[in-house]
Design an enzyme around this catalytic site. Structure first.
Site, PDB file in Angstrom:
ATOM      1  N   HIS A 326      23.770  18.098 -75.134  1.00 56.45           N
ATOM      2  CA  HIS A 326      22.312  18.571 -74.950  1.00 56.45           C
ATOM      3  C   HIS A 326      21.005  17.734 -75.394  1.00 56.45           C
ATOM      4  CE1 HIS A 326      18.655  20.376 -77.064  1.00 56.45           C
ATOM      5  NE2 HIS A 326      18.995  21.873 -76.386  1.00 56.45           N
ATOM      6  N   ASP A 383      23.128  26.876 -74.291  1.00 55.62           N
ATOM      7  CA  ASP A 383      22.920  27.549 -73.191  1.00 55.62           C
ATOM      8  C   ASP A 383      24.182  28.020 -72.536  1.00 55.62           C
ATOM      9  OD1 ASP A 383      20.035  27.386 -72.914  1.00 55.62           O
ATOM     10  OD2 ASP A 383      21.067  25.113 -72.606  1.00 55.62           O
TER      11      ASP A 383
END
Length: 447
Positions: A326, A383
């Site tokens: 991330h 995600d």
């Protein structure tokens, strides 16, 4: 004991704040020195207030992507990427996901405190009051082809709500602001699900005021006039958690867009529509869609997860493993830890047999133990797991970002409200011009 810890933390913050407040940062430029005040946040984040830099020196800072620039102060969300911390209004994301429901968290983000039982009931009742969408909105959605991307349709429908609600919201009027918040929460959920119904050629559903917000999402999406529909409570709980995890994430691309558009005193629907468009991008809200597209590519090319793990580690190979690591979190994404458990529960409950999801599980298992990924902290992020859940529920890939938008809605509203109530100035970034200097105009016959 807890109260003592809170008091000690407060006193420590006050001490640190006083220490920094007595200091300034000095910039030396063109033979002159300029001093700028230090600003300290409640979690000891330190900022240099350069709001008068241009007035004093004639210079500006250059920060592409605003990675080092604070555009505002905010009391909504705290994020520490190095430590893997995410908090809404001081509450840890772990505790909220475990103990609260989505509408409770929405109220917390927008109004600053967790609601009492009476406040929560009133909030839900007011949202239900505004869930009916004007029938003329159907004319707008009918103008789109079935192949239109749901996010494009959602952005247009959200903006179109302004036409049916033309009155400007006065942020200084608590009653008027409350009504606007509830209206947005109610209508947005309905039109978001309509984008799916349109793509499937199904009749549009309406909100059922006898059911909860997340349960209504499932009904609005999947209920058909040909028979009854009842959503699995485990699915509802997983989606509730996902919406909570997506509810806000500090000054990201779409949130900053909402604040920027709102700073012109654009209305709430117009500002939210701009946020939807910003979220659409594959580097932002479209990331979970990119995960599934990657998994489908792997499946189409033989389904060898190990082969693609090796490709991801090859610096000369352009292939990227989507859904791992991330930009903000340099450790494990705290939201991923929570939703991984929900994803496991959903897959177990549904008993889904899907080769795409099998590839996902192989990639996840390998990345959690592979030295290359572990040493670089490239863990599966939110995600990755949200894409798995949506796939298991049979939700089309191009609808993934719409679900993200439903979750992010209260955060956008909270940020818009905070910006307007604080009377922040209109957003107006500066630039360093790199084009031609003054040139003489030549008529077309001399060019």
């Amino acid at each position: 004991m807890r109260n003592k810890l809170i008091l000690l933390k407060f006193l420590f913050y006050k001490l640190i704040s006083k220490l920094y407040m007595s200091k300034t940062a000095t910039l030396e430029f063109d033979g002159k020195k300029y001093e700028f005040p230090i600003v300290v946040g409640s979690e000891n984040e330190v900022g240099i207030d350069i709001s008068k830099l241009r007035d004093l020196s004639g210079a500006i800072t250059l920060d592409p992507g605003y990675k080092n620039s604070g555009a505002c102060t905010s009391a909504i969300t705290f994020l520490d990427g190095e430590e893997g911390i995410l908090r809404y209004r001081g509450y840890s994301i772990e505790e909220l996901a475990d103990k609260a429901r989505f509408l409770e968290v929405s109220y917390l983000l927008i109004f600053g405190e967790l609601p009492t039982s009476e406040e929560l009931n009133d909030f839900e009742e007011h949202i239900r009051k505004y869930t009916l969408v004007n029938e003329e909105m159907k004319n707008i959605i009918d103008g789109f082809p079935k192949t239109a991307h749901p996010m494009g349709v959602l952005a247009a429908l959200t903006s179109a709500l302004t036409a049916f609600n033309p009155k400007s919201v006065n942020p200084d009027n608590p009653k008027e602001l409350y009504e606007a918040v509830c209206k947005t929460m109610g209508k947005f959920l309905v039109i978001a699900t309509w984008t799916y119904r349109k793509s499937m050629g199904y009749p549009l559903n309406y909100y059922d005021n006898t059911k909860g917000y997340v349960e209504n999402f499932m009904d609005l999406m999947f209920k058909l006039p040909t028979g009854p529909y009842s959503a699995n409570p485990i699915i509802i709980d997983a989606l509730d958690k996902l919406f909570i995890l997506h509810a806000d994430h500090e000054q990201n691309c779409s949130t900053s867009t909402v604040r920027m558009v709102g700073s012109s005193h654009a209305g709430l629907f117009a500002s939210i529509s701009a946020g939807v468009s910003a979220l659409w991008g594959p580097l932002h809200g479209g990331a979970n869609q990119a995960v599934l597209e990657m998994l489908e590519e792997i499946h189409a090319n033989g389904g060898d997860a190990d082969k693609y793990m090796a490709k991801a580690k090859d610096k000369n190979d352009p292939f990227r493993l989507m859904g791992f690591g991330h930009r903000v979190y340099k450790n494990f994404d705290p939201r991923a830890k929570i939703i991984k458990r929900a994803a496991d529960e959903v897959l177990k409950t549904l008993g889904v047999e899907d080769p795409i999801l099998e590839i996902a599980k192989k990639l996840e298992a390998a990345a959690l133990v592979d030295e290359y990924f572990v040493s670089r902290k490239l863990y599966p992020n939110v995600d990755f797991y949200s894409g798995i859940i949506y796939r298991a529920l049979g939700i089309p890939t191009d609808m993934f970002t719409v679900l993200f938008a439903i979750g992010r809605l209260p955060g956008w509203i909270a940020q818009w409200k905070e910006m307007r109530v604080n009377k922040e100035p209109i957003g107006r970034p500066r630039q360093i011009y790199t084009g031609h200097s003054l040139r003489d105009f030549k008529t077309v016959d001399k060019r």
